[in-house]
Write a protein that holds these residues in place. Sequence first.
Motif, mmCIF file in Angstrom:
data_model
loop_
_atom_site.group_PDB
_atom_site.id
_atom_site.type_symbol
_atom_site.label_atom_id
_atom_site.label_comp_id
_atom_site.label_asym_id
_atom_site.label_seq_id
_atom_site.Cartn_x
_atom_site.Cartn_y
_atom_site.Cartn_z
ATOM 1 N N ASP A 77 1.032 -1.120 0.102
ATOM 2 C CA ASP A 77 -0.091 0.148 0.055
ATOM 3 C C ASP A 77 0.979 1.145 -0.050
ATOM 4 O O ASP A 77 1.468 1.460 1.107
ATOM 5 C CB ASP A 77 -0.880 -0.067 1.357
ATOM 6 C CG ASP A 77 -1.882 1.004 1.065
ATOM 7 O OD1 ASP A 77 -1.721 2.196 0.383
ATOM 8 O OD2 ASP A 77 -3.078 0.889 1.807
ATOM 9 N N ARG A 79 0.227 4.227 -0.292
ATOM 10 C CA ARG A 79 -0.345 5.190 0.385
ATOM 11 C C ARG A 79 0.112 5.443 1.894
ATOM 12 O O ARG A 79 0.447 6.461 2.444
ATOM 13 C CB ARG A 79 -1.953 5.570 0.125
ATOM 14 C CG ARG A 79 -2.131 5.754 -1.336
ATOM 15 C CD ARG A 79 -3.726 6.050 -1.364
ATOM 16 N NE ARG A 79 -4.393 4.442 -0.972
ATOM 17 C CZ ARG A 79 -5.548 4.393 -1.128
ATOM 18 N NH1 ARG A 79 -6.578 5.240 -1.252
ATOM 19 N NH2 ARG A 79 -6.156 3.226 -0.669
ATOM 20 N N ASP A 82 3.729 6.547 2.037
ATOM 21 C CA ASP A 82 3.911 7.759 2.199
ATOM 22 C C ASP A 82 3.399 8.320 3.449
ATOM 23 O O ASP A 82 3.963 9.439 4.127
ATOM 24 C CB ASP A 82 2.849 8.542 0.983
ATOM 25 C CG ASP A 82 3.304 8.289 -0.633
ATOM 26 O OD1 ASP A 82 4.771 7.780 -0.676
ATOM 27 O OD2 ASP A 82 2.836 8.220 -1.505
#
Length: 288
Positions: A77, A79, A82
Amino acid sequence: MTGFGRGSATADEGTATVEIACVNRKQAEVVIQLPRELGELEARIRRAVLNTISRGRIQVSVQFDHSSGAPAPVSVDLRMVDALEAAFECISRHTGRNVAPEAGDFLRTAGIIRIEDGGLAAETVWSAIERALEVAIEQVLEMRSAEGTDLAKDLSTRLTALEKSAAAITTLAPGRPERYREVLTKRLRDAGLELDLQDERVLREIAVFADRCDISEEVTRLDSHFRKFREYMAGDEPAGRPLDFLCQEIHREFNTIGSKASDAGIAQHVVEAKTELEKIREQVQNVE
């Protein structure tokens, strides 16, 4: 009836193994255990089992082992990656120190790296599971068939005992009016009443009694039930429920005979027959 079966089948994706254990139960109950990602196959498995087994508690266990060397899918994942980097930057600004995430931080953070549950596709592996299921069901049926053969012998022996009881009752029944006339005459004499045995009132009383204790219809129905019972046992179709129904009807006829006959000898045969019939009913509950 009890039975156990185990089947295996191989596909490109791996090997399917199906185990079926069946124990006695009046109705059909199917309990299925299979991998979560194959849950959509439960209805198919249930139909396949109930198409061949109509009684018992049937437990079905399905396993699928991947082919050796087939890697399990892994997803990342980005995201979440980040978000974790941004969190460490926030910590660095707040503390005034450079705090950077390490590899272990990414591995320990839930949701960043996901290993899928084998990536099983139900439609892809169904053919292997279906073949394994067929083998397991066949073994269950073979075991149940062997048990059924032994059970049929036992039921036949007990049914013969019922037929003998019915035959003995049939032999005793015609003498009931004459014995009743003897009892009636003795009672009248003991009461000091001397009546001509050809007196219309005496003859009418004896005639009424003979009609009331006539069991010819019940005996005829018993013979019919016995023949039908043997026909069902010799047939190829599931007979558990019809045999259960016949047991109820046979019990009803013997009950009626016992209440109508008013004879100690007949009553004894009725008791013996009902005792044997109860054993038959217990066994019939396990018949397919």
